[in-house]
Scaffold this motif. Structure first.
Motif, PDB file in Angstrom:
ATOM      1  N   SER A 138       0.831  -1.205   0.000  1.00 61.79           N
ATOM      2  CA  SER A 138       0.000   0.000   0.000  1.00 61.79           C
ATOM      3  C   SER A 138       0.864   1.254   0.000  1.00 61.79           C
ATOM      4  O   SER A 138       0.636   2.185  -0.787  1.00 61.79           O
ATOM      5  N   THR A 146       1.453   4.315  -3.194  1.00 63.91           N
ATOM      6  CA  THR A 146       0.762   5.570  -2.909  1.00 63.91           C
ATOM      7  C   THR A 146       1.730   6.733  -3.081  1.00 63.91           C
ATOM      8  O   THR A 146       2.860   6.675  -2.605  1.00 63.91           O
ATOM      9  N   ARG A 200      -2.554  10.283  -4.168  1.00 59.55           N
ATOM     10  CA  ARG A 200      -3.488   9.173  -4.010  1.00 59.55           C
ATOM     11  C   ARG A 200      -2.803   7.837  -4.243  1.00 59.55           C
ATOM     12  O   ARG A 200      -1.636   7.767  -4.628  1.00 59.55           O
ATOM     13  N   SER A 201      -3.592   6.761  -4.027  1.00 55.09           N
ATOM     14  CA  SER A 201      -3.088   5.391  -4.168  1.00 55.09           C
ATOM     15  C   SER A 201      -3.491   4.809  -5.518  1.00 55.09           C
ATOM     16  O   SER A 201      -4.509   5.206  -6.111  1.00 55.09           O
ATOM     17  N   ARG A 207      -4.369  18.653   3.295  1.00 60.50           N
ATOM     18  CA  ARG A 207      -3.822  17.915   2.157  1.00 60.50           C
ATOM     19  C   ARG A 207      -3.373  18.910   1.099  1.00 60.50           C
ATOM     20  O   ARG A 207      -3.898  20.018   0.991  1.00 60.50           O
ATOM     21  N   GLU A 265      -8.284  13.555   5.331  1.00 56.33           N
ATOM     22  CA  GLU A 265      -7.493  12.586   6.083  1.00 56.33           C
ATOM     23  C   GLU A 265      -6.125  12.389   5.439  1.00 56.33           C
ATOM     24  O   GLU A 265      -5.995  12.364   4.218  1.00 56.33           O
ATOM     25  N   ARG A 266      -5.108  12.223   6.262  1.00 57.96           N
ATOM     26  CA  ARG A 266      -3.777  11.897   5.757  1.00 57.96           C
ATOM     27  C   ARG A 266      -3.771  10.487   5.181  1.00 57.96           C
ATOM     28  O   ARG A 266      -4.521   9.619   5.622  1.00 57.96           O
ATOM     29  N   SER A 267      -2.871  10.272   4.235  1.00 60.93           N
ATOM     30  CA  SER A 267      -2.733   8.940   3.653  1.00 60.93           C
ATOM     31  C   SER A 267      -1.588   8.193   4.318  1.00 60.93           C
ATOM     32  O   SER A 267      -0.826   8.750   5.129  1.00 60.93           O
ATOM     33  N   TYR A 292       1.036   7.482   2.930  1.00 65.38           N
ATOM     34  CA  TYR A 292       2.260   8.155   2.492  1.00 65.38           C
ATOM     35  C   TYR A 292       2.675   9.225   3.504  1.00 65.38           C
ATOM     36  O   TYR A 292       3.829   9.256   3.946  1.00 65.38           O
ATOM     37  N   GLN A 315     -11.802  11.813   7.186  1.00 64.86           N
ATOM     38  CA  GLN A 315     -12.013  11.631   5.753  1.00 64.86           C
ATOM     39  C   GLN A 315     -12.999  12.672   5.239  1.00 64.86           C
ATOM     40  O   GLN A 315     -13.994  12.989   5.898  1.00 64.86           O
ATOM     41  N   ARG A 334     -12.656  15.865  -1.476  1.00 63.66           N
ATOM     42  CA  ARG A 334     -11.664  15.183  -2.312  1.00 63.66           C
ATOM     43  C   ARG A 334     -12.160  15.052  -3.746  1.00 63.66           C
ATOM     44  O   ARG A 334     -11.408  15.262  -4.707  1.00 63.66           O
TER      45      ARG A 334
END
Length: 521
Positions: free
Chosen positions: A27, A31, A35-36, A371, A432-434, A436, A454, A459
């Motif tokens: 994951s 990412t 984004r992933s 973000r 929300e932070r990812s 990464y 989230q 987003r």
């Protein structure tokens, strides 16, 4: 062959400890800042060219998509998998540096960061002409050459591609293609690029779609021991742009960047006291002697940050020279130009940049933990004012929706060599932070800034707004670095150019396994 059997063979190539298959690893490595992508089957971490060859050949033979990750600082889906169950090749163990002081070039493996290269060259009084982006603490040379980048040295020497002499590239079938003078049968010297058709150029900005870079050779120049920093304030975008263009045409500044009021009042002026202290310490350490450092800090303290809070554009220049006389002469000429359009301000910002050219990646989140994602376009000076007007009008139409979702933005601008203007827009929104952010940023920094839940609605709108900005760039014929999978490329080419590009892709990668989706392939 079943995936499990294929993974066993990959593990044999790089060692079981260098084939990562946990959900967390797959994951994270899939990412980027924005984004992933799809979940890869595994992450391989080779150490030698032979291991790269074996990985690519085996994956290609079994139609497994291959995605190459450098320092991970992309925000354009550059390496995020577009297909599930692919293989991510991480370059983090490819760290060799070979310096040839006589012939003035350096050959590196792709996982070397710009900071690591600069640390190796500095004691020898050398540097690459383009010597890295601001993110060079993490950004790798392989990633920057694959995506193209600018910052340090770009005012005179252009983008990353213009400092490349040659490469060794692993093709999809496992073969190595050598470019430049080193491709001659009777020599292995990497001293020169332009011999016959420029094959090296095919792999600069290719986003890893044509092959995997195994080594990259950069030209070297002597490091200038004397530097100067100049800053100016301009009331309008046009005044700032015209001053920057005139300075660029004269080739006076090795580096330059400008900030709009929103960005300088946000990302910079809102830094907390801990960040300011760390910056001051880096400035002091980077000074030529303690007295010089103390004088610089005194000037910075006196200037404060008030100029950043005023509603004007600020532009910052760094000037290098073989002696103080050259620096003074260039700085004087630069001032004469800029004072026709604006006024001199404290040179705090470029002084900080020179003292810590590769800053921590704190800016991958906003100053209040928001973000962050930027978009950019590179355009001729003659187009920049019209684009700016159109962008301001677009923002006005979108302002209500931006306010609804808490989205703010700011602009940064730069020139490259004598002929190109960069217009970059940074977006911030609460979300929300990812994985990464939570992996790359230190815990103490994350604890010092707000965290958000989230925010899927914001987003989704952010993605829509980002695409509107990219479309507007396209209307004005702007081009892009770091194209990845975010900017349209192949679809925007004239038919003849698109045909040639497709033929090259088919020749180098007939199974379309090398970073599918990038550049529009």
């Amino acid at each position: 062959m079943q995936t499990s059997d294929l993974l066993n063979q990959f593990a044999t190539i790089v060692g079981a400890e260098n084939l990562l298959t946990s959900d967390i690893d797959r994951s994270f490595y899939g990412t980027d800042v924005y984004r992933s992508g799809e979940l890869a089957a595994a992450v391989a971490r080779p150490e030698t060219t032979g291991e790269i060859q074996a990985l690519v050949k085996l994956g290609s033979e079994h139609d497994m998509a291959i995605f190459v990750r450098g320092g991970g600082a992309s925000y354009t889906d550059a390496y995020t998998p577009s297909r599930p169950n692919g293989l991510i090749i991480d370059s983090g163990r490819l760290k060799s540096i070979e310096i040839n002081e006589t012939d003035m070039y350096v050959t590196v493996q792709p996982g070397v960061t710009w900071e690591e290269l600069d640390d190796a060259l500095k004691p020898k009084g050398l540097r690459a002409p383009f010597w890295g982006p601001f993110s060079g603490i993490a950004a790798t040379i392989g990633g920057s050459v694959s995506q193209n980048s600018l910052s340090h040295g770009s005012g005179v020497y252009g983008c990353s591609a213009e400092s490349v002499v040659s490469m060794d590239v692993v093709l999809a079938n496992g073969d190595i293609l050598t470019t430049g003078s080193a491709s001659h049968q009777k020599t292995s010297s990497n001293f020169f690029r332009f011999t016959g058709p420029d094959v090296t150029a095919l792999f600069t900005g290719d986003a890893g779609t044509l092959g995997v870079k195994a080594s990259i050779t950069l030209r070297l120049i002597r490091r200038r021991q004397y530097q100067g920093a100049e800053s100016f304030s301009f009331e309008t975008f046009d005044a700032m742009k015209d001053a920057m263009a005139e300075v660029a045409r004269e080739g006076l500044a090795d580096e330059n960047f400008a900030l709009d009021p929103a960005l300088q009042q946000g990302q910079i002026a809102r830094q907390d006291s801990g960040a300011i202290f760390n910056t001051a310490w880096e400035v002091f350490k980077g000074s030529s002697n303690p007295v010089s450092g103390a004088v610089t800090l005194t000037k910075m303290a006196a200037a404060g940050r008030d100029f950043l809070k005023k509603g004007a554009y600020s532009c910052h220049f760094l000037v290098d020279g073989v002696g103080q006389g050259e620096v003074r002469a260039r700085a004087t000429a630069l001032r004469e130009i800029c004072m026709k359009y604006g006024v001199v301000i404290a040179n705090t910002v470029p002084t900080v940049v020179r003292s810590m050219p590769f800053a921590p990646l704190f800016n991958i989140l906003g100053p209040q933990g928001e973000r962050w994602v930027p978009v950019h376009g590179i355009m001729p000076y003659s187009v920049a004012s019209d684009f700016h007007k159109a962008w301001v009008e677009l923002v006005a139409r979108e302002q209500a929706m931006m306010d609804k979702h808490g989205i703010t933005l700011g602009g940064m601008f730069s020139t490259m060599s004598t002929n190109a203007f960069l217009y970059e827009i940074a977006f911030y929104w609460p979300d929300e932070r990812s994985i990464y952010h939570n992996t790359v940023l230190p815990d103490d920094h994350l604890k010092s800034i707000p965290a958000y839940d989230q925010n899927p609605e914001a987003r989704a709108y952010m993605d829509e707004l980002k695409n509107k900005a990219i479309a507007l760039y396209g209307e004005f014929g702007a081009v892009h670095f770091q194209i990845g999978k975010a900017y349209p490329f192949l679809s925007t080419r004239k038919p003849e150019a698109a045909t040639v590009l497709k033929q090259l892709k088919t020749n180098f990668d007939p199974r379309n396994v090398m970073n599918p989706g990038a550049l529009g392939f």
